[in-house]
Scaffold this active site. Structure first.
Site, PDB file in Angstrom:
ATOM      1  N   SER A  48      10.991  32.975  15.449  1.00 51.47           N
ATOM      2  CA  SER A  48      10.642  33.261  16.941  1.00 51.47           C
ATOM      3  C   SER A  48       9.289  32.901  17.181  1.00 51.47           C
ATOM      4  O   SER A  48       8.933  33.359  18.025  1.00 51.47           O
ATOM      5  CB  SER A  48      11.453  34.384  17.633  1.00 51.47           C
ATOM      6  N   SER A  67      11.597  35.182  11.169  1.00 50.78           N
ATOM      7  CA  SER A  67      10.827  35.063  12.746  1.00 50.78           C
ATOM      8  C   SER A  67       8.796  34.722  11.946  1.00 50.78           C
ATOM      9  O   SER A  67       8.178  34.249  12.730  1.00 50.78           O
ATOM     10  CB  SER A  67      10.756  35.858  13.830  1.00 50.78           C
ATOM     11  N   LYS A  75       2.150  38.419  18.700  1.00 53.11           N
ATOM     12  CA  LYS A  75       3.797  37.799  19.673  1.00 53.11           C
ATOM     13  C   LYS A  75       3.274  39.218  20.874  1.00 53.11           C
ATOM     14  O   LYS A  75       4.072  40.809  20.359  1.00 53.11           O
ATOM     15  CB  LYS A  75       4.262  37.820  18.105  1.00 53.11           C
TER      16      LYS A  75
HETATM   17  N1  GLN Z   1      16.326  33.690  13.744  1.00 55.62           N
HETATM   18  C1  GLN Z   1      16.735  34.295  13.734  1.00 55.62           C
HETATM   19  C2  GLN Z   1      17.472  34.490  14.817  1.00 55.62           C
HETATM   20  O1  GLN Z   1      17.467  34.398  15.606  1.00 55.62           O
HETATM   21  C3  GLN Z   1      15.980  35.353  13.505  1.00 55.62           C
HETATM   22  C4  GLN Z   1      15.019  35.527  14.559  1.00 55.62           C
HETATM   23  C5  GLN Z   1      13.547  36.937  13.682  1.00 55.62           C
HETATM   24  O2  GLN Z   1      13.152  37.207  12.593  1.00 55.62           O
HETATM   25  N2  GLN Z   1      13.382  37.943  14.619  1.00 55.62           N
HETATM   26  O3  GLN Z   1      18.062  36.126  14.846  1.00 55.62           O
END
Ligand code: GLN
Length: 491
Positions: free
Chosen positions: A156, A180, A81
């Site tokens: 994400s 994420s 990532k």
């Molecule tokens: N979807 C969650 C957010 O937008 C988690 C994001 C993540 O785990 N980086 O904060």
């Protein structure tokens, strides 16, 4: 079609490479070829590291020929990532502000992968600074779900999950602040683990909300996921939140019996906004486990209903403080106009360097931390966090694992939730509790509903990833999903 060698479980491929049945070079070349075929439709990668990977693969082949010791990941192309630092490679966080930022050092997880002879095949797409659930908030454009390219891959870490699901990488790393890793694992029908807080070093991970996040592995099967976890976990003096607990070899845990495993089914994870198809699939998994002789019981974790607002207040507050460093003066995007004063340069750099979602979070987080509101929001959210943790502690006195949906919804269409940030935030209701409590949690493919994947989430007490892997393998065996049937098979 996916070539035979790419379909072979990754933990078996390592043996095949070590026994010279296939060379690391051939395997890497097959992966690169696959990337060329799939990328125009999926866009999992921000950057592919082609020549250096092939060179490294040849070196590994030479080592094997000379009978030298090789690492546990020898010859495996691994996708990273793009919020994890790889030395001398751009780390963009899918943001304009870091578009040209080249990392001067390796994250600890990268050093560990390299020392096990893994290959860094590329940097994958994400929602800008990991803020999102669909990988649509990337400065470089969205990633698409390889099962159905009209739909999102989750987020994400959508690029990492799509790369693994589309056979564009053997394994991948993501980061999980509020889901994420598990969200895209669920949407792309692969395995994704959020480790216990402190089990994996965060050194070299660009911080979004550091009290919540962990780097976690993705794989197409449970055993391969355990293999990558074994290689990246453990104490690191460079991360002050790293645990010095000695973790066992998770790849050794599969021989232990799963009989007698007590399963709790917390009803709060099955309520508000969970789609019928998801409920049906997850209950289907629970009943298959029951047929295998495991006992389950419904239970309640009443504080979970406050998890989502508590998560967003804490995550945004930490983000507003973490992202203060991107002023465009020391590094990062800078507006070309040199006649402006400091204040104007600072706000212009940030306004133009960050996307709308990141700006929204910085503003909300700053508000929640400001004098007069701190007690009302941030402190209150932290108190809720403690109560949620206590709910989990009590549940784990009665149960070995808790089972729930990973995502409340099926993979949705691109653009469907973009106009309504709250609709997107709601997708995180089932994943954020584990981050607030710091417990490990894994998403396992639970079934495919009308061509769309549904993930099952398994949670366990801190540092009991071994139970997650064992339960995960049981679910995997009882589910048997053909991982080559998605739309990507034909691209
Ligand atoms: N979807 C969650 C957010 O937008 C988690 C994001 C993540 O785990 N980086 O904060």
């Amino acid at each position: 079609m996916v070539s035979r060698i790419l379909e072979t479980p990754v933990w078996e491929v390592v043996d095949s490479i070590a026994h010279e049945e296939v060379t690391a070079e051939e395997y890497t070349a097959a992966t690169l070829e696959r990337i060329k075929k799939v990328e125009p439709k999926v866009h999992a990668y921000i950057a592919v590291i082609e020549e250096p990977s092939l060179t490294k693969a040849r070196e590994i082949d030479k080592k094997i020929k000379r009978n030298e010791n090789t690492g546990r990941l020898a010859g495996l192309p691994i996708a990273i990532k793009d919020n994890i630092c790889v030395k001398d490679v751009k780390t963009t966080c899918a943001s304009r502000t870091l578009e040209n930022f080249v990392a001067p050092y390796n994250a600890t997880v990268i050093e560990r992968i390299l020392s096990e002879d893994g290959l860094i095949i590329g940097k994958t797409n994400l929602d800008e600074f990991a803020m999102g659930t669909s990988t649509e908030y990337s400065y470089f454009g969205p990633t698409r779900n390889p099962w159905d390219t009209s739909r999102v891959p989750g987020g994400s870490s959508g690029g990492s999950a799509a790369a693994v699901a589309g056979f564009e990488a053997s394994l991948a790393l993501g980061s999980d602040t509020g889901g994420s890793v598990r969200s895209p694992a669920s949407f792309c029908s692969i395995v994704g683990l959020k480790p216990t807080y402190g089990a994996v070093s965060r050194y070299g991970l660009v911080s979004f909300a550091n009290s919540l996040e962990q780097i976690g592995p993705f794989a197409r099967d449970v055993r391969s996921c355990a293999l990558l976890m074994d290689c990246i976990d453990g104490y690191d003096a460079r991360d002050s939140t790293s645990s010095n607990r000695v973790l066992g070899q998770f790849t050794d845990c599969f021989d232990e019996s799963t009989s007698g495993l007590r399963i709790g089914v917390p009803r709060e994870f099955f309520e508000e906004g969970v789609q019928e198809a998801v409920l049906k699939t997850v209950w289907g998994v629970i009943h298959r486990l029951e047929e295998l002789g495991l006992k389950y019981k419904e239970t309640s974790l009443p504080m979970i209903k406050y998890a989502l607002p508590a998560y967003y207040i804490i995550a945004m507050s930490e983000a507003s403080s973490n992202l203060a460093r991107y002023d465009g003066l020391r590094y990062g995007f800078r507006v070309p106009d040199r006649s402006l004063n400091w204040n104007d340069v600072f706000s212009k750099n940030r306004r133009q360097g960050f996307g709308a979602e990141v700006r929204r979070r910085i503003m909300l987080g700053t508000y929640a931390l400001s004098a007069g509101y701190f007690d009302q929001y941030y402190l209150k959210a932290q108190k809720i966090r403690t109560l949620i943790k206590r709910n989990f502690d009590a549940a784990f006195k009665k149960f070995d694992i808790l089972l729930a949906p990973s995502m409340p919804v099926l993979p949705f269409r691109m653009g469907e939730r973009l106009k309504d940030p709250l609709a997107l935030y709601m997708c995180d209701i089932d994943t954020v509790p584990a981050n607030l409590a710091g417990i490990p949690s894994i998403s396992i493919p639970g079934g495919v509903y009308q061509g769309l994947p549904v993930g099952v989430q398994v949670m366990a007490p801190p540092f009991r990833e071994d139970i997650l892997f064992r339960a995960g393998q049981l679910i995997e065996e009882s589910t048997k999903i053909d991982k080559t049937v998605g739309e990507f098979t034909y691209v």
